[in-house]
Design a protein around this motif. Structure first.
Motif, PDB file in Angstrom:
ATOM      1  N   LEU A  13       0.810  -1.211   0.000  1.00 36.14           N
ATOM      2  CA  LEU A  13       0.000   0.000   0.000  1.00 36.14           C
ATOM      3  C   LEU A  13       0.851   1.272   0.000  1.00 36.14           C
ATOM      4  CD1 LEU A  13      -2.994  -0.841   2.383  1.00 36.14           C
ATOM      5  CD2 LEU A  13      -2.957  -0.756  -0.118  1.00 36.14           C
ATOM      6  N   LYS A  14       2.000   1.238   0.670  1.00 34.04           N
ATOM      7  CA  LYS A  14       2.829   2.451   0.709  1.00 34.04           C
ATOM      8  C   LYS A  14       3.321   2.816  -0.686  1.00 34.04           C
ATOM      9  CE  LYS A  14       7.108  -0.028   1.890  1.00 34.04           C
ATOM     10  NZ  LYS A  14       8.226  -0.117   2.863  1.00 34.04           N
ATOM     11  N   HIS A  15       3.576   1.807  -1.526  1.00 32.49           N
ATOM     12  CA  HIS A  15       4.001   2.092  -2.898  1.00 32.49           C
ATOM     13  C   HIS A  15       2.812   2.538  -3.751  1.00 32.49           C
ATOM     14  CE1 HIS A  15       7.728   0.585  -1.599  1.00 32.49           C
ATOM     15  NE2 HIS A  15       7.567  -0.685  -1.892  1.00 32.49           N
ATOM     16  N   LEU A  16       1.649   1.942  -3.510  1.00 29.74           N
ATOM     17  CA  LEU A  16       0.445   2.366  -4.238  1.00 29.74           C
ATOM     18  C   LEU A  16       0.103   3.817  -3.921  1.00 29.74           C
ATOM     19  CD1 LEU A  16      -2.042  -0.644  -4.013  1.00 29.74           C
ATOM     20  CD2 LEU A  16      -0.755   0.142  -6.006  1.00 29.74           C
ATOM     21  N   ALA A  17       0.205   4.175  -2.640  1.00 32.38           N
ATOM     22  CA  ALA A  17      -0.098   5.553  -2.239  1.00 32.38           C
ATOM     23  C   ALA A  17       0.838   6.521  -2.951  1.00 32.38           C
ATOM     24  CB  ALA A  17       0.038   5.697  -0.721  1.00 32.38           C
ATOM     25  N   SER A  18       2.118   6.210  -2.949  1.00 31.02           N
ATOM     26  CA  SER A  18       3.094   7.060  -3.624  1.00 31.02           C
ATOM     27  C   SER A  18       2.799   7.158  -5.106  1.00 31.02           C
ATOM     28  CB  SER A  18       4.502   6.495  -3.395  1.00 31.02           C
ATOM     29  OG  SER A  18       5.453   7.173  -4.161  1.00 31.02           O
ATOM     30  N   PHE A  19       2.414   6.043  -5.694  1.00 26.45           N
ATOM     31  CA  PHE A  19       2.154   5.980  -7.125  1.00 26.45           C
ATOM     32  C   PHE A  19       0.996   6.889  -7.532  1.00 26.45           C
ATOM     33  CE2 PHE A  19       0.252   3.639 -10.825  1.00 26.45           C
ATOM     34  CZ  PHE A  19       1.280   3.876 -11.720  1.00 26.45           C
ATOM     35  N   ILE A  20      -0.023   7.001  -6.674  1.00 23.59           N
ATOM     36  CA  ILE A  20      -1.158   7.857  -7.025  1.00 23.59           C
ATOM     37  C   ILE A  20      -1.052   9.242  -6.379  1.00 23.59           C
ATOM     38  CG2 ILE A  20      -2.685   5.916  -7.485  1.00 23.59           C
ATOM     39  CD1 ILE A  20      -4.065   6.429  -4.820  1.00 23.59           C
ATOM     40  N   GLY A  21       0.092   9.524  -5.766  1.00 25.09           N
ATOM     41  CA  GLY A  21       0.374  10.878  -5.318  1.00 25.09           C
ATOM     42  C   GLY A  21      -0.249  11.287  -4.000  1.00 25.09           C
ATOM     43  N   ILE A  22      -0.453  10.314  -3.086  1.00 22.17           N
ATOM     44  CA  ILE A  22      -0.993  10.643  -1.771  1.00 22.17           C
ATOM     45  C   ILE A  22      -0.188   9.908  -0.704  1.00 22.17           C
ATOM     46  CG2 ILE A  22      -3.329  11.080  -2.637  1.00 22.17           C
ATOM     47  CD1 ILE A  22      -4.164   8.334  -1.649  1.00 22.17           C
ATOM     48  N   THR A  23      -0.432  10.237   0.569  1.00 26.57           N
ATOM     49  CA  THR A  23       0.252   9.569   1.662  1.00 26.57           C
ATOM     50  C   THR A  23      -0.420   8.228   1.961  1.00 26.57           C
ATOM     51  OG1 THR A  23      -1.133  10.573   3.364  1.00 26.57           O
ATOM     52  CG2 THR A  23       0.850  11.802   2.682  1.00 26.57           C
ATOM     53  N   PRO A  24       0.297   7.292   2.605  1.00 28.91           N
ATOM     54  CA  PRO A  24      -0.341   6.021   2.985  1.00 28.91           C
ATOM     55  C   PRO A  24      -1.568   6.214   3.878  1.00 28.91           C
ATOM     56  CG  PRO A  24       2.037   5.820   3.121  1.00 28.91           C
ATOM     57  CD  PRO A  24       1.747   7.276   2.849  1.00 28.91           C
ATOM     58  N   SER A  25      -1.524   7.191   4.807  1.00 23.48           N
ATOM     59  CA  SER A  25      -2.686   7.413   5.673  1.00 23.48           C
ATOM     60  C   SER A  25      -3.883   7.913   4.871  1.00 23.48           C
ATOM     61  CB  SER A  25      -2.345   8.394   6.788  1.00 23.48           C
ATOM     62  OG  SER A  25      -1.902   9.629   6.260  1.00 23.48           O
ATOM     63  N   SER A  26      -3.622   8.766   3.861  1.00 27.43           N
ATOM     64  CA  SER A  26      -4.714   9.240   3.005  1.00 27.43           C
ATOM     65  C   SER A  26      -5.307   8.091   2.209  1.00 27.43           C
ATOM     66  CB  SER A  26      -4.209  10.323   2.050  1.00 27.43           C
ATOM     67  OG  SER A  26      -3.810  11.476   2.761  1.00 27.43           O
ATOM     68  N   LEU A  27      -4.461   7.176   1.744  1.00 27.80           N
ATOM     69  CA  LEU A  27      -4.959   6.018   1.011  1.00 27.80           C
ATOM     70  C   LEU A  27      -5.813   5.138   1.919  1.00 27.80           C
ATOM     71  CD1 LEU A  27      -5.147   4.249  -1.483  1.00 27.80           C
ATOM     72  CD2 LEU A  27      -2.939   3.234  -0.867  1.00 27.80           C
ATOM     73  N   SER A  28      -5.380   4.954   3.166  1.00 34.42           N
ATOM     74  CA  SER A  28      -6.155   4.144   4.111  1.00 34.42           C
ATOM     75  C   SER A  28      -7.528   4.763   4.346  1.00 34.42           C
ATOM     76  CB  SER A  28      -5.402   4.021   5.441  1.00 34.42           C
ATOM     77  OG  SER A  28      -4.206   3.293   5.266  1.00 34.42           O
ATOM     78  N   ARG A  29      -7.575   6.090   4.503  1.00 32.54           N
ATOM     79  CA  ARG A  29      -8.872   6.753   4.692  1.00 32.54           C
ATOM     80  C   ARG A  29      -9.751   6.601   3.457  1.00 32.54           C
ATOM     81  NH1 ARG A  29      -5.553  10.645   7.206  1.00 32.54           N
ATOM     82  NH2 ARG A  29      -5.525  11.929   5.297  1.00 32.54           N
ATOM     83  N   LEU A  30      -9.133   6.716   2.299  1.00 31.33           N
ATOM     84  CA  LEU A  30      -9.874   6.573   1.046  1.00 31.33           C
ATOM     85  C   LEU A  30     -10.467   5.169   0.928  1.00 31.33           C
ATOM     86  CD1 LEU A  30     -10.552   8.037  -1.629  1.00 31.33           C
ATOM     87  CD2 LEU A  30      -8.383   7.185  -2.532  1.00 31.33           C
ATOM     88  N   ARG A  31      -9.694   4.173   1.299  1.00 32.23           N
ATOM     89  CA  ARG A  31     -10.174   2.794   1.224  1.00 32.23           C
ATOM     90  C   ARG A  31     -11.308   2.557   2.237  1.00 32.23           C
ATOM     91  NH1 ARG A  31      -6.739  -1.292  -0.687  1.00 32.23           N
ATOM     92  NH2 ARG A  31      -6.983  -2.506   1.221  1.00 32.23           N
ATOM     93  N   ARG A  32     -11.176   3.141   3.435  1.00 31.62           N
ATOM     94  CA  ARG A  32     -12.240   2.966   4.452  1.00 31.62           C
ATOM     95  C   ARG A  32     -13.537   3.610   3.982  1.00 31.62           C
ATOM     96  NH1 ARG A  32      -8.019   3.954   8.226  1.00 31.62           N
ATOM     97  NH2 ARG A  32      -8.662   6.140   8.405  1.00 31.62           N
ATOM     98  N   ARG A  33     -13.446   4.796   3.395  1.00 29.97           N
ATOM     99  CA  ARG A  33     -14.649   5.460   2.916  1.00 29.97           C
ATOM    100  C   ARG A  33     -15.359   4.633   1.866  1.00 29.97           C
ATOM    101  NH1 ARG A  33     -11.575  10.300   2.810  1.00 29.97           N
ATOM    102  NH2 ARG A  33     -11.498  10.231   0.531  1.00 29.97           N
ATOM    103  N   MET A  34     -14.594   3.987   1.015  1.00 36.89           N
ATOM    104  CA  MET A  34     -15.194   3.202  -0.058  1.00 36.89           C
ATOM    105  C   MET A  34     -15.810   1.908   0.461  1.00 36.89           C
ATOM    106  SD  MET A  34     -12.528   3.762  -3.197  1.00 36.89           S
ATOM    107  CE  MET A  34     -13.637   2.956  -4.346  1.00 36.89           C
ATOM    108  N   GLN A  35     -15.349   1.452   1.632  1.00 41.67           N
ATOM    109  CA  GLN A  35     -15.862   0.184   2.184  1.00 41.67           C
ATOM    110  C   GLN A  35     -17.110   0.400   3.025  1.00 41.67           C
ATOM    111  OE1 GLN A  35     -12.420  -1.289   4.225  1.00 41.67           O
ATOM    112  NE2 GLN A  35     -11.374  -1.902   2.339  1.00 41.67           N
ATOM    113  N   THR A  36     -17.420   1.658   3.368  1.00 42.14           N
ATOM    114  CA  THR A  36     -18.593   1.928   4.206  1.00 42.14           C
ATOM    115  C   THR A  36     -19.823   2.165   3.353  1.00 42.14           C
ATOM    116  OG1 THR A  36     -18.038   4.275   4.266  1.00 42.14           O
ATOM    117  CG2 THR A  36     -17.213   2.883   6.074  1.00 42.14           C
TER     118      THR A  36
END
Length: 198
Positions: A175-198
């Motif tokens: 995930l840390k590499h995916l976050a970097s790849f799309i231009g956001i921080t790992p914590s931002s990616l985690s929040r994005l994934r949580r929002r999509m799962q709710t």
């Protein structure tokens, strides 16, 4: 990860080459003979900043990333590639200048590789083979422009949605590499994934 046999590897390489150029059987055999086959352990860095990229490889099995490191030690992943795809550092390979990037295997990988000098010798000997290199570099250019445009114009949500359309990114890339790849921080990616799962 299951290994391919030498014959399987040659077939995969031949199929990859003939996607980009039409060669006679004798010319194709000459090209195949110039490639070497090998395995790369997971996490191995095959190119470091300051080195000149002398090789062009095709991934037969596995995954790689291209990344840069800033002065503070932060990594930015700029390219993620999987099977049946070219892996090189194109700017360094084409200009013969030291690279500003690193190339790293994300998984135990099998690749087939040709050296810059061997490739250009084949271009001279087999004119029809030149379209192989030209079309590959055209693909890289288009991909680079599309990525740059996405980072400029798309939202992180849109970039993440695009990754969701290719499950191997989520299944095989940390995930840390995916976050970097799309231009956001790992914590931002985690929040994005949580929002999509709710």
């Amino acid at each position: 990860m299951a290994n391919f046999s030498p014959m399987d590897n040659r077939k995969l390489l031949a199929d990859f080459i003939t996607r980009y150029c039409n060669l006679s059987d004798p010319d194709l055999e000459k090209v195949l003979q110039q490639f070497s086959f090998g395995e790369i352990a997971a996490d191995t860095v095959i190119l470091r900043r300051g080195q000149t990229c002398d090789t062009l490889s095709i991934i037969l099995k596995g995954a790689f990333r291209l990344f840069a490191v800033d002065e503070a030690g932060n990594e930015t992943t700029t390219w993620l590639v999987f099977e049946n795809t070219l892996i090189t550092e194109p700017a360094s390979f084409l200009t013969r200048q030291p690279s500003r990037y690193y190339l790293q295997a994300l998984e135990h990988s099998e690749i087939t590789t040709i050296h810059y000098d061997q490739l250009h010798a084949l271009y001279q000997k087999i004119p029809g083979f030149e379209s192989f290199g030209r079309k590959l570099m055209e693909e890289i250019l288009v991909g680079t422009m599309c990525r740059a445009t996405s980072l400029l114009l798309d939202t992180p949500q849109e970039r993440y949605n695009r990754l969701l359309q290719q499950p191997r990114f989520l299944q095989r890339v940390p995930l840390k590499h995916l976050a970097s790849f799309i231009g956001i921080t790992p914590s931002s990616l985690s929040r994005l994934r949580r929002r999509m799962q709710t």
